[in-house]
Design a protein around this motif. Sequence first.
Motif, PDB file in Angstrom:
ATOM      1  N   GLY A  43      -3.994  -9.605  64.605  1.00 45.38           N
ATOM      2  CA  GLY A  43      -2.575  -9.951  64.634  1.00 45.38           C
ATOM      3  C   GLY A  43      -1.787  -8.694  64.904  1.00 45.38           C
ATOM      4  O   GLY A  43      -2.295  -7.589  64.770  1.00 45.38           O
ATOM      5  N   PRO A  44      -0.522  -8.852  65.286  1.00 44.79           N
ATOM      6  CA  PRO A  44       0.305  -7.689  65.596  1.00 44.79           C
ATOM      7  C   PRO A  44       0.509  -6.804  64.366  1.00 44.79           C
ATOM      8  O   PRO A  44       0.628  -7.303  63.253  1.00 44.79           O
ATOM      9  CB  PRO A  44       1.644  -8.294  66.023  1.00 44.79           C
ATOM     10  CG  PRO A  44       1.391  -9.756  66.232  1.00 44.79           C
ATOM     11  CD  PRO A  44       0.198 -10.122  65.443  1.00 44.79           C
ATOM     12  N   ALA A  80      -5.167 -10.486  73.559  1.00 45.09           N
ATOM     13  CA  ALA A  80      -4.354 -11.352  72.697  1.00 45.09           C
ATOM     14  C   ALA A  80      -4.842 -11.223  71.256  1.00 45.09           C
ATOM     15  O   ALA A  80      -5.795 -10.495  70.969  1.00 45.09           O
ATOM     16  CB  ALA A  80      -4.438 -12.801  73.173  1.00 45.09           C
ATOM     17  N   ASN A  81      -4.177 -11.926  70.375  1.00 49.79           N
ATOM     18  CA  ASN A  81      -4.525 -11.884  68.956  1.00 49.79           C
ATOM     19  C   ASN A  81      -4.686 -13.292  68.392  1.00 49.79           C
ATOM     20  O   ASN A  81      -4.230 -14.263  68.979  1.00 49.79           O
ATOM     21  CB  ASN A  81      -3.411 -11.176  68.180  1.00 49.79           C
ATOM     22  CG  ASN A  81      -3.453  -9.663  68.317  1.00 49.79           C
ATOM     23  OD1 ASN A  81      -4.481  -9.036  68.073  1.00 49.79           O
ATOM     24  ND2 ASN A  81      -2.332  -9.076  68.720  1.00 49.79           N
ATOM     25  N   MET A  82      -5.315 -13.362  67.215  1.00 43.93           N
ATOM     26  CA  MET A  82      -5.494 -14.645  66.537  1.00 43.93           C
ATOM     27  C   MET A  82      -4.154 -15.243  66.108  1.00 43.93           C
ATOM     28  O   MET A  82      -3.952 -16.441  66.179  1.00 43.93           O
ATOM     29  CB  MET A  82      -6.389 -14.492  65.296  1.00 43.93           C
ATOM     30  CG  MET A  82      -7.799 -14.037  65.579  1.00 43.93           C
ATOM     31  SD  MET A  82      -8.663 -15.132  66.714  1.00 43.93           S
ATOM     32  CE  MET A  82      -8.906 -16.575  65.702  1.00 43.93           C
ATOM     33  N   VAL A  83      -3.265 -14.395  65.594  1.00 38.50           N
ATOM     34  CA  VAL A  83      -1.900 -14.853  65.292  1.00 38.50           C
ATOM     35  C   VAL A  83      -0.922 -14.009  66.100  1.00 38.50           C
ATOM     36  O   VAL A  83      -1.158 -12.825  66.345  1.00 38.50           O
ATOM     37  CB  VAL A  83      -1.548 -14.790  63.779  1.00 38.50           C
ATOM     38  CG1 VAL A  83      -2.385 -15.776  62.991  1.00 38.50           C
ATOM     39  CG2 VAL A  83      -1.665 -13.381  63.218  1.00 38.50           C
ATOM     40  N   TYR A 104      -2.334 -21.940  70.419  1.00 38.17           N
ATOM     41  CA  TYR A 104      -1.837 -21.100  71.522  1.00 38.17           C
ATOM     42  C   TYR A 104      -2.981 -20.315  72.149  1.00 38.17           C
ATOM     43  O   TYR A 104      -3.082 -20.213  73.368  1.00 38.17           O
ATOM     44  CB  TYR A 104      -0.763 -20.125  71.025  1.00 38.17           C
ATOM     45  CG  TYR A 104       0.505 -20.798  70.573  1.00 38.17           C
ATOM     46  CD1 TYR A 104       1.306 -21.475  71.481  1.00 38.17           C
ATOM     47  CD2 TYR A 104       0.903 -20.761  69.240  1.00 38.17           C
ATOM     48  CE1 TYR A 104       2.470 -22.110  71.068  1.00 38.17           C
ATOM     49  CE2 TYR A 104       2.067 -21.384  68.822  1.00 38.17           C
ATOM     50  CZ  TYR A 104       2.847 -22.058  69.741  1.00 38.17           C
ATOM     51  OH  TYR A 104       3.994 -22.677  69.335  1.00 38.17           O
ATOM     52  N   LEU A 105      -3.820 -19.753  71.288  1.00 37.74           N
ATOM     53  CA  LEU A 105      -4.946 -18.963  71.807  1.00 37.74           C
ATOM     54  C   LEU A 105      -5.887 -19.857  72.609  1.00 37.74           C
ATOM     55  O   LEU A 105      -6.351 -19.482  73.690  1.00 37.74           O
ATOM     56  CB  LEU A 105      -5.687 -18.298  70.640  1.00 37.74           C
ATOM     57  CG  LEU A 105      -6.896 -17.463  71.042  1.00 37.74           C
ATOM     58  CD1 LEU A 105      -6.480 -16.254  71.866  1.00 37.74           C
ATOM     59  CD2 LEU A 105      -7.666 -17.000  69.794  1.00 37.74           C
ATOM     60  N   SER A 124     -11.400 -12.282  64.072  1.00 43.17           N
ATOM     61  CA  SER A 124     -11.565 -13.126  65.263  1.00 43.17           C
ATOM     62  C   SER A 124     -13.025 -13.531  65.456  1.00 43.17           C
ATOM     63  O   SER A 124     -13.302 -14.669  65.834  1.00 43.17           O
ATOM     64  CB  SER A 124     -10.995 -12.453  66.513  1.00 43.17           C
ATOM     65  OG  SER A 124     -11.648 -11.250  66.793  1.00 43.17           O
ATOM     66  N   ALA A 125     -13.957 -12.625  65.149  1.00 38.76           N
ATOM     67  CA  ALA A 125     -15.373 -12.972  65.346  1.00 38.76           C
ATOM     68  C   ALA A 125     -15.800 -14.115  64.420  1.00 38.76           C
ATOM     69  O   ALA A 125     -16.536 -15.016  64.826  1.00 38.76           O
ATOM     70  CB  ALA A 125     -16.256 -11.752  65.116  1.00 38.76           C
ATOM     71  N   GLN A 126     -15.309 -14.093  63.179  1.00 37.51           N
ATOM     72  CA  GLN A 126     -15.722 -15.161  62.254  1.00 37.51           C
ATOM     73  C   GLN A 126     -15.120 -16.504  62.643  1.00 37.51           C
ATOM     74  O   GLN A 126     -15.726 -17.545  62.441  1.00 37.51           O
ATOM     75  CB  GLN A 126     -15.359 -14.797  60.809  1.00 37.51           C
ATOM     76  CG  GLN A 126     -16.264 -13.669  60.297  1.00 37.51           C
ATOM     77  CD  GLN A 126     -16.170 -13.424  58.810  1.00 37.51           C
ATOM     78  OE1 GLN A 126     -15.209 -13.831  58.169  1.00 37.51           O
ATOM     79  NE2 GLN A 126     -17.164 -12.735  58.271  1.00 37.51           N
ATOM     80  N   ARG A 127     -13.932 -16.476  63.233  1.00 31.91           N
ATOM     81  CA  ARG A 127     -13.317 -17.749  63.614  1.00 31.91           C
ATOM     82  C   ARG A 127     -13.860 -18.242  64.955  1.00 31.91           C
ATOM     83  O   ARG A 127     -14.065 -19.425  65.155  1.00 31.91           O
ATOM     84  CB  ARG A 127     -11.791 -17.585  63.669  1.00 31.91           C
ATOM     85  CG  ARG A 127     -11.049 -18.853  63.984  1.00 31.91           C
ATOM     86  CD  ARG A 127     -11.338 -19.971  62.989  1.00 31.91           C
ATOM     87  NE  ARG A 127     -10.584 -19.843  61.767  1.00 31.91           N
ATOM     88  CZ  ARG A 127      -9.545 -20.607  61.431  1.00 31.91           C
ATOM     89  NH1 ARG A 127      -9.170 -21.583  62.249  1.00 31.91           N
ATOM     90  NH2 ARG A 127      -8.924 -20.406  60.300  1.00 31.91           N
TER      91      ARG A 127
END
Length: 190
Positions: A43-44, A80-83, A104-105, A124-127
């Motif tokens: 996330g940012p 990009a990011n997860m959130v 969105y992702l 991100s890897a776990q999701r």
Amino acid sequence: MIDFELLKTECLGCTACPLSENRTNVVFGVGNQNAEVMFIGEGPGENEDLQGEPFVGNAGKLFDKYLLAVGMKREEVYIANMVKCRPPHNRDPKPEEIDCCIGYLRRQVKLINPKIIVCLGRISAQRLISPEFRVTKEHGHWFKKGGVFMMGTFHPAALLRNPSQKPDAFEDLRVLRSKMKELGIWKSEG
Ligand code: URA
Ligand code: SF4
């Protein structure tokens, strides 16, 4: 791509989760909409929130160095990011915030249609790869999901805290470059 612009416009106005309350900017993502390789962070942070662009702070500078070291340019890939909105005090995004934002992702991934996705860090890897993903054990390994090659590697912010992992992270990017060559999507020199 008109769909991509529509998605971005929608995202920039999003108030679907409480992270919208304290943001300065929505950090939608940046890069080539036809990229073959996507990098997905968490996330940012503060700088990203202020500038509206992912990975522009200290972690981002390190990330850029790693890209350069394997001969890739920021403009070639998509980041990009997860959130898309900054979690307060840079805490990890909560699972329910990710649930709220992940649409969105998913739409970004669908429109960009990359051949390779690199997950930057555990969140991100776990999701996106597997709920049990362990970065220290499984970084640099390939997983194939829905026709896309996926890899998890160290989050650049983790490398700033733990510089002893830098050579492993660098090796992961070399592994990425080999995969790009194998798939015939290597565009740069070297
Ligand atoms: N960390 C992330 O996960 N994403 C950013 O954009 C910046 C720092
Ligand atoms: Fe919307 Fe995602 Fe921002 Fe939450 S984090 S407000 S879901 S764009």
